[in-house]
Design a protein around this motif. Structure first.
Motif, mmCIF file in Angstrom:
data_model
loop_
_atom_site.group_PDB
_atom_site.id
_atom_site.type_symbol
_atom_site.label_atom_id
_atom_site.label_comp_id
_atom_site.label_asym_id
_atom_site.label_seq_id
_atom_site.Cartn_x
_atom_site.Cartn_y
_atom_site.Cartn_z
ATOM 1 N N SER A 26 0.797 -1.139 -0.050
ATOM 2 C CA SER A 26 0.114 -0.039 -0.043
ATOM 3 C C SER A 26 0.833 1.276 -0.067
ATOM 4 O O SER A 26 2.232 1.186 0.358
ATOM 5 N N VAL A 65 -7.606 -4.037 -0.723
ATOM 6 C CA VAL A 65 -7.520 -5.027 0.033
ATOM 7 C C VAL A 65 -7.632 -4.605 1.563
ATOM 8 O O VAL A 65 -6.724 -3.993 2.203
ATOM 9 N N SER A 66 -8.331 -4.888 2.584
ATOM 10 C CA SER A 66 -8.416 -4.318 3.830
ATOM 11 C C SER A 66 -8.520 -3.362 3.858
ATOM 12 O O SER A 66 -7.893 -2.543 4.828
ATOM 13 N N ARG A 70 -3.622 -1.417 -2.763
ATOM 14 C CA ARG A 70 -2.461 -2.265 -3.119
ATOM 15 C C ARG A 70 -1.749 -2.132 -4.531
ATOM 16 O O ARG A 70 -2.702 -2.439 -5.493
ATOM 17 N N ILE A 82 -6.036 -13.587 -3.690
ATOM 18 C CA ILE A 82 -6.019 -12.632 -2.429
ATOM 19 C C ILE A 82 -6.717 -13.244 -1.378
ATOM 20 O O ILE A 82 -7.783 -13.598 -1.545
ATOM 21 N N THR A 84 -8.635 -13.644 1.885
ATOM 22 C CA THR A 84 -9.700 -12.886 2.589
ATOM 23 C C THR A 84 -9.635 -12.608 4.249
ATOM 24 O O THR A 84 -10.215 -12.069 4.970
ATOM 25 N N GLY A 87 -5.232 -10.886 4.099
ATOM 26 C CA GLY A 87 -4.988 -10.008 3.255
ATOM 27 C C GLY A 87 -3.712 -10.083 2.368
ATOM 28 O O GLY A 87 -3.461 -9.334 1.651
ATOM 29 N N ILE A 89 -1.265 -11.061 -0.592
ATOM 30 C CA ILE A 89 -1.693 -11.125 -1.981
ATOM 31 C C ILE A 89 -0.544 -12.213 -2.734
ATOM 32 O O ILE A 89 0.634 -11.689 -2.603
ATOM 33 N N SER A 119 -8.015 -11.900 -10.504
ATOM 34 C CA SER A 119 -7.813 -12.187 -9.303
ATOM 35 C C SER A 119 -8.947 -13.277 -8.843
ATOM 36 O O SER A 119 -10.059 -13.347 -9.041
ATOM 37 N N HIS A 121 -10.196 -14.753 -4.923
ATOM 38 C CA HIS A 121 -10.248 -14.370 -3.551
ATOM 39 C C HIS A 121 -10.618 -15.690 -2.651
ATOM 40 O O HIS A 121 -11.491 -16.587 -3.177
#
Length: 140
Positions: A26, A65-66, A70, A82, A84, A87, A89, A119, A121
């Motif tokens: 991030s 994400v969260s 990102r 990703i 869940t 978080g 990746i 992606s 999840h």
């Protein structure tokens, strides 16, 4: 005519920080990594440069994400997983992205695909093995 980006030590450091990790950071993570070496770095400078890199295609966004966007310096087509729960990746370079997928989407929609993100999840192995996991610390 598009304005050329000025050379900047901070900009170079931000890009190198992104390129030196596979954690899909991030803006806050990048800021935290660079602040000790660049004391006058601001979070706003990190965000501004990430926006420039996104605009010119130097990096890509994996998504939020969260609660945090990102980023990924690997811009070649690849798949992400990703988690869940925590978080995390993961890059799944061993999975091939269908070469003609973007062309098929363009054909079906009549539009033009500029970029794509593939992606998946779910919960990573570590989160599946840990009874109390997740970002909140509550059982998932």
């Amino acid at each position: 005519m598009a304005q050329a980006k000025k050379h900047s030590k901070k900009r170079d450091a931000i890009l190198e920080c992104l390129r030196s990790t596979t954690c899909h950071p991030s803006a806050e993570w990048v800021f935290t990594q660079l602040k000790p070496q660049i004391p006058d770095l601001s979070l706003a400078t990190v965000y501004r440069n990430l926006a420039l890199f996104l605009e010119d295609g130097t990096i890509s966004s994996v998504g939020v994400v969260s609660g945090l966007e990102r980023f990924d310096a690997a811009t070649e087509p690849h798949v992400h997983f990703i988690c869940t729960g925590c978080g995390k990746i993961l890059d799944l370079h061993q999975l091939a992205v269908p070469v003609d997928l973007e062309a098929q989407v363009s054909q079906v929609t009549g539009g033009c695909v500029n970029c794509s993100v593939l992606s998946f999840h779910g919960r990573c192995r570590e989160c599946l093995e840990t009874p109390t996991t997740g970002l909140s610390g509550k059982p998932a």
